[in-house]
Design a protein around this motif. Structure first.
Motif, PDB file in Angstrom:
ATOM      1  N   PRO A   1       0.946  -1.060  -0.250  1.00 55.02           N
ATOM      2  CA  PRO A   1      -0.061   0.288  -0.304  1.00 55.02           C
ATOM      3  C   PRO A   1       1.117   1.380  -0.030  1.00 55.02           C
ATOM      4  CG  PRO A   1      -0.576  -1.462   1.844  1.00 55.02           C
ATOM      5  CD  PRO A   1       0.787  -2.683   1.138  1.00 55.02           C
ATOM      6  N   ALA A   2       2.513   1.441   1.155  1.00 56.30           N
ATOM      7  CA  ALA A   2       2.929   2.584   0.805  1.00 56.30           C
ATOM      8  C   ALA A   2       3.723   3.025  -0.559  1.00 56.30           C
ATOM      9  CB  ALA A   2       3.643   2.224   1.948  1.00 56.30           C
ATOM     10  N   MET A   3       3.995   1.850  -1.255  1.00 54.98           N
ATOM     11  CA  MET A   3       5.015   1.827  -2.231  1.00 54.98           C
ATOM     12  C   MET A   3       3.602   2.347  -3.700  1.00 54.98           C
ATOM     13  SD  MET A   3       6.680  -1.509  -2.296  1.00 54.98           S
ATOM     14  CE  MET A   3       7.689  -0.517  -3.727  1.00 54.98           C
ATOM     15  N   ILE A   4       3.039   1.507  -3.301  1.00 50.39           N
ATOM     16  CA  ILE A   4       1.386   1.914  -4.539  1.00 50.39           C
ATOM     17  C   ILE A   4       0.971   3.766  -4.057  1.00 50.39           C
ATOM     18  CG2 ILE A   4      -0.888   1.839  -5.506  1.00 50.39           C
ATOM     19  CD1 ILE A   4       1.435  -0.676  -6.293  1.00 50.39           C
ATOM     20  N   GLY A   5       0.917   3.957  -3.206  1.00 50.16           N
ATOM     21  CA  GLY A   5       0.910   5.300  -2.479  1.00 50.16           C
ATOM     22  C   GLY A   5       1.477   5.756  -3.262  1.00 50.16           C
ATOM     23  N   PHE A   6       2.652   5.982  -2.809  1.00 49.17           N
ATOM     24  CA  PHE A   6       4.121   6.633  -3.121  1.00 49.17           C
ATOM     25  C   PHE A   6       3.882   6.690  -4.690  1.00 49.17           C
ATOM     26  CE2 PHE A   6       8.045   7.159  -5.241  1.00 49.17           C
ATOM     27  CZ  PHE A   6       9.150   8.453  -4.231  1.00 49.17           C
TER      28      PHE A   6
ATOM     29  N   ALA B   1       1.794   6.587  -6.987  1.00 44.11           N
ATOM     30  CA  ALA B   1       0.967   7.129  -6.980  1.00 44.11           C
ATOM     31  C   ALA B   1       0.139   9.420  -7.050  1.00 44.11           C
ATOM     32  CB  ALA B   1      -0.440   6.862  -6.887  1.00 44.11           C
ATOM     33  N   HIS B   2       1.335   9.238  -5.294  1.00 45.80           N
ATOM     34  CA  HIS B   2       1.405  10.601  -5.624  1.00 45.80           C
ATOM     35  C   HIS B   2       2.066  10.955  -6.621  1.00 45.80           C
ATOM     36  CE1 HIS B   2       2.054  13.688  -3.263  1.00 45.80           C
ATOM     37  NE2 HIS B   2       2.974  13.897  -2.899  1.00 45.80           N
ATOM     38  N   VAL B   3       3.380  10.788  -7.429  1.00 48.58           N
ATOM     39  CA  VAL B   3       4.264  11.391  -7.640  1.00 48.58           C
ATOM     40  C   VAL B   3       4.089  11.112  -9.470  1.00 48.58           C
ATOM     41  CG1 VAL B   3       6.068  10.980  -6.148  1.00 48.58           C
ATOM     42  CG2 VAL B   3       5.951   9.224  -7.660  1.00 48.58           C
ATOM     43  N   SER B   4       3.341   9.613  -9.296  1.00 45.38           N
ATOM     44  CA  SER B   4       2.894   9.741 -11.228  1.00 45.38           C
ATOM     45  C   SER B   4       1.402   9.710 -10.995  1.00 45.38           C
ATOM     46  CB  SER B   4       3.742   8.159 -11.920  1.00 45.38           C
ATOM     47  OG  SER B   4       3.609   8.619 -12.676  1.00 45.38           O
ATOM     48  N   SER B   5       0.630   8.694 -11.418  1.00 46.13           N
ATOM     49  CA  SER B   5      -0.751   8.133 -11.035  1.00 46.13           C
ATOM     50  C   SER B   5      -0.340   6.905 -10.795  1.00 46.13           C
ATOM     51  CB  SER B   5      -1.167   8.055 -12.754  1.00 46.13           C
ATOM     52  OG  SER B   5      -0.373   7.296 -13.209  1.00 46.13           O
ATOM     53  N   LEU B   6      -2.283   6.846 -10.253  1.00 44.16           N
ATOM     54  CA  LEU B   6      -3.061   5.041  -9.722  1.00 44.16           C
ATOM     55  C   LEU B   6      -2.301   4.236 -10.991  1.00 44.16           C
ATOM     56  CD1 LEU B   6      -3.462   3.557  -7.302  1.00 44.16           C
ATOM     57  CD2 LEU B   6      -5.818   4.220  -8.078  1.00 44.16           C
ATOM     58  N   ASN B   7      -2.638   4.664 -12.594  1.00 38.81           N
ATOM     59  CA  ASN B   7      -2.940   3.561 -13.379  1.00 38.81           C
ATOM     60  C   ASN B   7      -1.225   3.592 -13.697  1.00 38.81           C
ATOM     61  OD1 ASN B   7      -5.340   3.525 -14.314  1.00 38.81           O
ATOM     62  ND2 ASN B   7      -5.021   5.573 -15.753  1.00 38.81           N
ATOM     63  N   LEU B   8      -0.197   4.041 -13.942  1.00 40.77           N
ATOM     64  CA  LEU B   8       1.267   3.558 -13.611  1.00 40.77           C
ATOM     65  C   LEU B   8       1.719   2.980 -12.465  1.00 40.77           C
ATOM     66  CD1 LEU B   8       3.897   4.055 -14.972  1.00 40.77           C
ATOM     67  CD2 LEU B   8       4.772   5.946 -13.226  1.00 40.77           C
ATOM     68  N   ALA B   9       0.652   3.389 -11.571  1.00 37.83           N
ATOM     69  CA  ALA B   9       1.263   2.494 -10.149  1.00 37.83           C
ATOM     70  C   ALA B   9       0.817   0.849 -10.873  1.00 37.83           C
ATOM     71  CB  ALA B   9       0.804   2.456  -8.974  1.00 37.83           C
ATOM     72  N   PHE B  10      -0.730   0.748 -11.239  1.00 40.84           N
ATOM     73  CA  PHE B  10      -0.749  -0.446 -11.161  1.00 40.84           C
ATOM     74  C   PHE B  10       0.254  -1.379 -12.317  1.00 40.84           C
ATOM     75  CE2 PHE B  10      -4.207  -0.027  -8.542  1.00 40.84           C
ATOM     76  CZ  PHE B  10      -4.658  -1.456  -8.230  1.00 40.84           C
ATOM     77  N   GLY B  11      -0.181  -0.327 -12.993  1.00 42.73           N
ATOM     78  CA  GLY B  11       1.115  -1.309 -14.339  1.00 42.73           C
ATOM     79  C   GLY B  11       2.660  -1.733 -13.827  1.00 42.73           C
ATOM     80  N   GLY B  12       2.904  -1.342 -12.831  1.00 41.08           N
ATOM     81  CA  GLY B  12       4.334  -1.417 -12.415  1.00 41.08           C
ATOM     82  C   GLY B  12       3.681  -2.230 -11.900  1.00 41.08           C
ATOM     83  N   LEU B  13       2.838  -2.892 -11.144  1.00 39.02           N
ATOM     84  CA  LEU B  13       2.299  -4.587 -10.112  1.00 39.02           C
ATOM     85  C   LEU B  13       2.060  -5.170 -11.531  1.00 39.02           C
ATOM     86  CD1 LEU B  13      -0.145  -3.360  -8.073  1.00 39.02           C
ATOM     87  CD2 LEU B  13       2.188  -3.903  -7.921  1.00 39.02           C
ATOM     88  N   GLY B  14       1.494  -4.854 -12.634  1.00 36.77           N
ATOM     89  CA  GLY B  14       1.285  -5.606 -14.156  1.00 36.77           C
ATOM     90  C   GLY B  14       2.805  -6.399 -14.428  1.00 36.77           C
ATOM     91  N   CYS B  15       3.926  -5.179 -14.451  1.00 31.56           N
ATOM     92  CA  CYS B  15       5.324  -5.752 -14.198  1.00 31.56           C
ATOM     93  C   CYS B  15       5.868  -6.146 -13.365  1.00 31.56           C
ATOM     94  CB  CYS B  15       6.536  -5.052 -14.390  1.00 31.56           C
ATOM     95  SG  CYS B  15       5.697  -3.671 -16.642  1.00 31.56           S
ATOM     96  N   PHE B  16       5.123  -6.477 -12.407  1.00 30.64           N
ATOM     97  CA  PHE B  16       6.148  -7.590 -11.190  1.00 30.64           C
ATOM     98  C   PHE B  16       5.551  -8.437 -11.945  1.00 30.64           C
ATOM     99  CE2 PHE B  16       6.384  -3.760  -8.074  1.00 30.64           C
ATOM    100  CZ  PHE B  16       7.680  -3.713  -8.282  1.00 30.64           C
ATOM    101  N   MET B  17       4.017  -9.096 -12.029  1.00 25.25           N
ATOM    102  CA  MET B  17       3.549 -10.879 -12.352  1.00 25.25           C
ATOM    103  C   MET B  17       4.593 -11.071 -13.790  1.00 25.25           C
ATOM    104  SD  MET B  17       1.305 -10.483  -9.880  1.00 25.25           S
ATOM    105  CE  MET B  17       0.809 -12.509 -10.143  1.00 25.25           C
ATOM    106  N   LEU B  18       5.017  -9.603 -14.230  1.00 26.64           N
ATOM    107  CA  LEU B  18       6.007 -11.026 -15.753  1.00 26.64           C
ATOM    108  C   LEU B  18       7.109 -11.194 -14.669  1.00 26.64           C
ATOM    109  CD1 LEU B  18       4.968  -8.404 -18.305  1.00 26.64           C
ATOM    110  CD2 LEU B  18       3.720 -10.430 -18.624  1.00 26.64           C
ATOM    111  N   LEU B  19       7.120 -10.269 -14.059  1.00 25.18           N
ATOM    112  CA  LEU B  19       8.652 -11.022 -13.730  1.00 25.18           C
ATOM    113  C   LEU B  19       8.485 -12.887 -12.731  1.00 25.18           C
ATOM    114  CD1 LEU B  19      10.512  -8.362 -11.515  1.00 25.18           C
ATOM    115  CD2 LEU B  19      11.213  -9.541 -13.788  1.00 25.18           C
TER     116      LEU B  19
END
Length: 381
Positions: free
Chosen positions: A342-347, A349-367
């Protein structure tokens, strides 16, 4: 010597059901605690950390306890403390006492979590087939039953304390039913092993994958409603549909997962699960409508459903350190992901956007998908 048969498999499922019931009791009580103690958002946030902190403190020690005293004693003692502490969440009279109770509940459930997973690894290994997804599926079922029953009782006018006591009684009943056939003796190969081993090798790698998977799950719990309401324009009253879709899909995936793992092997399921989860995250971000985003959450639930069970099986099968200590280390790393998510997503989302944060999670699933060959160690992989 421990005899492994159908009764031991049923007892393991009941232990997972008990843990799911216990874990579900707190969420419906949060609004009542906030009102009763007139807590601000910052105070409530600090208190919520106490639950995870208790788990993280207790989990590394549990591997030592199960390797010395067996799963049965640790499951029953931690379960008894859980039943004792859960009702206290509903009536703790001060923020300090609520924080202490949350810490105690987190420690007792964290201990139960590790001990039941150690039992699950031994039962699965001795049974000679894939069982871990079904065990974890019963945890999800317990969560549904507990949360739904709590909500129903509170809606019917029962006091929070009485409602929590009913759930604690169900946890106790599940533990009483499973007690006779829990594993009494520690694993023979580990009884005389070292009390502590610094996690290394495959355990660190498996733990890192668990961290990523739990991070994604925690983010769905805390941020999916905001993504749907802010980014997709869904009405706030329906914001919880995203997590509901995810949770239902995950439960279905786990209850059917053992059959799938037996048919395809752990490596393929880990690969396909990572790809499915990644597709779900990307779809939830790129969707042109809320219903399509909900399809994304279903894909995330299906994809993530068997990742953690497969990784726990791999932790039990690796040979770089005793299985009980490896399970404790992997579980601790996984819970750290839930806390950090939650803290990482919030950070982000704060500096960029929530969409970008969720996109990053998609990249983690690819890993996770890319690591399938190294992350899974199942019979048919």
């Amino acid at each position: 010597m421990n005899h492994i048969g159908p009764q031991q498999r049923l007892s393991t499922r009941l232990a997972f059901l008990a843990a799911g019931l216990a874990m579900s009791a707190w969420a419906p009580l949060v609004p009542f605690a906030k009102t009763r103690l007139t807590l601000g958002e910052a105070e409530l946030g600090l208190l919520l950390l106490c639950l995870g902190a208790g788990s993280l403190v207790a989990m590394p020690v549990t591997g030592i306890l199960t390797s010395r005293y067996g799963c049965r004693l640790v499951v029953l003692i931690s379960g008894a403390f859980t039943c004792l502490f859960v009702p206290g969440l509903a009536y703790a009279p001060t923020p300090l006492l609520l924080g202490a109770t949350l810490f105690a509940v987190g420690a007792s459930i964290g201990t139960l979590d590790v001990a039941m997973n150690v039992q699950a690894v031994i039962v699965e290994r001795e049974s000679g087939g894939s069982l871990m997804s079904g065990f974890h599926g019963l945890f999800s079922v317990g969560g549904f039953i507990g949360a739904g029953l709590m909500a129903l009782m509170l809606w019917a006018g029962m006091t929070p304390t009485a409602s929590a006591a009913v759930v604690a009684a169900l946890v106790a009943l599940s533990l009483i039913l499973c007690a006779p056939h829990l594993l009494r003796e520690p694993d023979a190969a580990e009884r005389d092993g070292p009390l502590f081993v610094v996690p290394h090798g495959a355990v660190i790698f498996i733990g890192a994958l668990c961290f990523l998977s739990f991070l994604a799950e925690g983010a769905i719990l805390d941020w999916s409603a905001l993504l749907l309401t802010v980014e997709q324009g869904l009405d706030a009253s329906r914001g919880g549909l995203g997590y509901a879709a995810f949770a239902i899909a995950m439960t279905v995936g786990r209850l059917t997962g053992d059959r799938v793992v037996r048919a395809l092997g752990g490596k393929r399921v880990l690969l396909l699960g990572g790809l499915c989860g990644a597709a779900g995250f990307f779809l939830s971000v790129l969707a042109s409508s809320a219903p399509l985003a909900l399809v994304g959450f279903v894909l995330i639930g299906l994809g993530a459903s068997n990742v953690v069970p497969i990784l726990f099986t791999a932790a039990g099968n690796q040979t770089s350190m005793p299985a009980s200590l490896a399970i404790a280390a992997v579980t601790t790393l996984g819970y750290a992901g839930i806390l950090a998510g939650p803290a990482m997503i919030g950070f982000v989302a704060h500096v960029s956007s929530l969409n970008l944060a969720f996109g990053g999670l998609g990249c983690f699933m690819l890993l996770i998908a890319a690591s399938a060959r190294l992350g899974a160690a199942t019979k048919k992989a």
